[in-house]
Write a protein that holds these residues in place. Sequence first.
Motif, PDB file in Angstrom:
ATOM      1  N   TRP A  91       0.844  -1.190   0.000  1.00 26.43           N
ATOM      2  CA  TRP A  91       0.000   0.000   0.000  1.00 26.43           C
ATOM      3  C   TRP A  91       0.883   1.246   0.000  1.00 26.43           C
ATOM      4  CZ3 TRP A  91      -5.266  -0.240  -0.469  1.00 26.43           C
ATOM      5  CH2 TRP A  91      -5.839  -1.502  -0.317  1.00 26.43           C
ATOM      6  N   HIS A  92       0.522   2.188  -0.899  1.00 27.33           N
ATOM      7  CA  HIS A  92       1.339   3.375  -1.088  1.00 27.33           C
ATOM      8  C   HIS A  92       0.594   4.637  -0.677  1.00 27.33           C
ATOM      9  CE1 HIS A  92       3.999   1.109  -3.971  1.00 27.33           C
ATOM     10  NE2 HIS A  92       2.861   0.445  -4.153  1.00 27.33           N
ATOM     11  N   VAL A  93       1.372   5.571  -0.118  1.00 32.59           N
ATOM     12  CA  VAL A  93       0.936   6.962  -0.003  1.00 32.59           C
ATOM     13  C   VAL A  93       1.899   7.740  -0.891  1.00 32.59           C
ATOM     14  CG1 VAL A  93       0.537   8.933   1.500  1.00 32.59           C
ATOM     15  CG2 VAL A  93       0.155   6.600   2.363  1.00 32.59           C
ATOM     16  N   ILE A  94       1.359   8.479  -1.862  1.00 28.67           N
ATOM     17  CA  ILE A  94       2.191   9.084  -2.895  1.00 28.67           C
ATOM     18  C   ILE A  94       2.088  10.602  -2.845  1.00 28.67           C
ATOM     19  CG2 ILE A  94       2.728   9.113  -5.368  1.00 28.67           C
ATOM     20  CD1 ILE A  94       0.938   6.544  -5.561  1.00 28.67           C
ATOM     21  N   LYS A  95       3.210  11.264  -3.000  1.00 27.28           N
ATOM     22  CA  LYS A  95       3.228  12.728  -3.085  1.00 27.28           C
ATOM     23  C   LYS A  95       3.889  13.138  -4.395  1.00 27.28           C
ATOM     24  CE  LYS A  95       4.854  16.978  -0.908  1.00 27.28           C
ATOM     25  NZ  LYS A  95       5.692  17.600   0.172  1.00 27.28           N
ATOM     26  N   LEU A  96       3.243  14.047  -5.105  1.00 26.09           N
ATOM     27  CA  LEU A  96       3.816  14.579  -6.344  1.00 26.09           C
ATOM     28  C   LEU A  96       4.617  15.842  -6.027  1.00 26.09           C
ATOM     29  CD1 LEU A  96       4.059  14.481  -9.430  1.00 26.09           C
ATOM     30  CD2 LEU A  96       1.994  15.879  -9.556  1.00 26.09           C
ATOM     31  N   GLU A  97       5.874  15.836  -6.391  1.00 27.79           N
ATOM     32  CA  GLU A  97       6.746  16.974  -6.127  1.00 27.79           C
ATOM     33  C   GLU A  97       6.778  17.970  -7.281  1.00 27.79           C
ATOM     34  OE1 GLU A  97       8.003  17.699  -3.378  1.00 27.79           O
ATOM     35  OE2 GLU A  97       8.454  15.900  -2.225  1.00 27.79           O
ATOM     36  N   ASP A  98       6.861  17.453  -8.527  1.00 24.53           N
ATOM     37  CA  ASP A  98       7.080  18.365  -9.651  1.00 24.53           C
ATOM     38  C   ASP A  98       6.636  17.714 -10.950  1.00 24.53           C
ATOM     39  OD1 ASP A  98       8.030  20.658 -11.014  1.00 24.53           O
ATOM     40  OD2 ASP A  98       9.945  19.681 -11.422  1.00 24.53           O
ATOM     41  N   LYS A  99       6.244  18.570 -11.916  1.00 24.61           N
ATOM     42  CA  LYS A  99       5.949  18.143 -13.281  1.00 24.61           C
ATOM     43  C   LYS A  99       6.810  18.964 -14.236  1.00 24.61           C
ATOM     44  CE  LYS A  99       1.055  16.762 -12.897  1.00 24.61           C
ATOM     45  NZ  LYS A  99      -0.310  17.000 -13.445  1.00 24.61           N
ATOM     46  N   ARG A 100       7.264  18.329 -15.302  1.00 24.94           N
ATOM     47  CA  ARG A 100       8.045  19.059 -16.298  1.00 24.94           C
ATOM     48  C   ARG A 100       7.995  18.313 -17.618  1.00 24.94           C
ATOM     49  NH1 ARG A 100      14.350  17.692 -14.448  1.00 24.94           N
ATOM     50  NH2 ARG A 100      14.389  15.571 -15.327  1.00 24.94           N
ATOM     51  N   ARG A 101       8.440  18.979 -18.664  1.00 27.32           N
ATOM     52  CA  ARG A 101       8.588  18.342 -19.960  1.00 27.32           C
ATOM     53  C   ARG A 101      10.033  17.868 -20.117  1.00 27.32           C
ATOM     54  NH1 ARG A 101       4.095  16.603 -22.650  1.00 27.32           N
ATOM     55  NH2 ARG A 101       2.391  18.039 -22.187  1.00 27.32           N
ATOM     56  N   GLN A 102      10.182  16.692 -20.658  1.00 27.27           N
ATOM     57  CA  GLN A 102      11.524  16.153 -20.864  1.00 27.27           C
ATOM     58  C   GLN A 102      12.317  17.069 -21.787  1.00 27.27           C
ATOM     59  OE1 GLN A 102      12.684  12.403 -23.283  1.00 27.27           O
ATOM     60  NE2 GLN A 102      12.164  11.668 -21.232  1.00 27.27           N
ATOM     61  N   GLU A 103      13.541  17.385 -21.403  1.00 31.09           N
ATOM     62  CA  GLU A 103      14.379  18.272 -22.193  1.00 31.09           C
ATOM     63  C   GLU A 103      14.835  17.585 -23.480  1.00 31.09           C
ATOM     64  OE1 GLU A 103      17.595  19.486 -19.755  1.00 31.09           O
ATOM     65  OE2 GLU A 103      16.381  20.759 -18.454  1.00 31.09           O
ATOM     66  N   LYS A 104      15.153  18.395 -24.495  1.00 32.38           N
ATOM     67  CA  LYS A 104      15.655  17.815 -25.735  1.00 32.38           C
ATOM     68  C   LYS A 104      17.009  17.163 -25.490  1.00 32.38           C
ATOM     69  CE  LYS A 104      17.773  22.096 -27.494  1.00 32.38           C
ATOM     70  NZ  LYS A 104      17.705  23.101 -28.584  1.00 32.38           N
ATOM     71  N   PRO A 105      17.339  16.122 -26.243  1.00 27.54           N
ATOM     72  CA  PRO A 105      18.606  15.432 -26.014  1.00 27.54           C
ATOM     73  C   PRO A 105      19.797  16.331 -26.322  1.00 27.54           C
ATOM     74  CG  PRO A 105      17.596  14.687 -28.057  1.00 27.54           C
ATOM     75  CD  PRO A 105      16.586  15.562 -27.369  1.00 27.54           C
ATOM     76  N   ALA A 106      20.900  16.082 -25.655  1.00 22.37           N
ATOM     77  CA  ALA A 106      22.127  16.843 -25.913  1.00 22.37           C
ATOM     78  C   ALA A 106      22.655  16.499 -27.294  1.00 22.37           C
ATOM     79  CB  ALA A 106      23.170  16.516 -24.856  1.00 22.37           C
ATOM     80  N   LEU A 107      23.345  17.451 -27.906  1.00 19.73           N
ATOM     81  CA  LEU A 107      23.870  17.249 -29.255  1.00 19.73           C
ATOM     82  C   LEU A 107      24.745  16.008 -29.341  1.00 19.73           C
ATOM     83  CD1 LEU A 107      24.480  18.046 -32.176  1.00 19.73           C
ATOM     84  CD2 LEU A 107      26.177  19.669 -31.314  1.00 19.73           C
TER      85      LEU A 107
END
Length: 287
Positions: A224-240
């Motif tokens: 059984w889990h208690v879950i907390k969401l810390e942050d949302k973001r978009r995945q960054e573009k890959p490095a060159l």
Amino acid sequence: MLRNSLRRPVKALAVSFLALTLGSASLSAAEPDDVVAKVGGAVITEADIAFAAQDLGQELQRFPPAQWRQLLLDVMIDMELLALAARKDGLDQDPEFQKQLEFLELRALRNAYLGQKINSAITDDDVKAAYEKEFADFEGPEEINARHILVKEKAEAEAIIKELDGGADFVELAKEKSTGPSGPGGGDLGYFGKGQMVPPFEEAVFALEPGSYTKEPVETQFGWHVIKLEDKRRQEKPALDSVEANLRQQLMRERYDARMTELKDEYAVEILDEKLANAGNEAPASE
């Protein structure tokens, strides 16, 4: 023995000529035209050994690098001796040999053109421009950062939620009560995207807003889990540097296709075999 195993076909694998020369104090001044050995009236140069290394590189991997130059020289000497014997017997004038020689020259010219006029012509600036174009409007998938507290019983999870409602610190509760491997780290799961967690956990966590936690325990096969969401973001573009090789290959293909189109406009191509001509015009069968 190497000279016997080399009679089997091998794939061309480039081996750095510099690597072949490591460990020899005199080789730092070696030039491609430096003569390594003489066989009859023929000479074997450093360039010959380098070419042999490219052609026989995969076989060389079976032996210590310190032996490579000696092995390659043995191969070159064998080749020169057999070539001298073949010429003496007139095999170099054999029509089948002449056809093979024409084919090898054709292939070598193709490879030289591809290497010098197409592949080597692609600069770092070309790759950078392709990268900027490819990822100009890049918007990666959503990923989130979450914590959780894992316990065995639902009642335990409900009690933890009550403590959180009363103002308890999630990180401290995770360190104290979580049975999962992330517990000592305050339940931190890092950033992850959809498809990386089991469905009940994923459904619950992606429904949260940053800073909030589940008001009801979430059951999975782990407990059984208690879950907390810390942050949302978009995945960054890959490095060159992580996509450079693929971009370079893509540019090579594009320039190859463009050059082949130009050459087919410049030189007439006529396929006389009717079946082959028709096969080339047929559209691929749909699956």
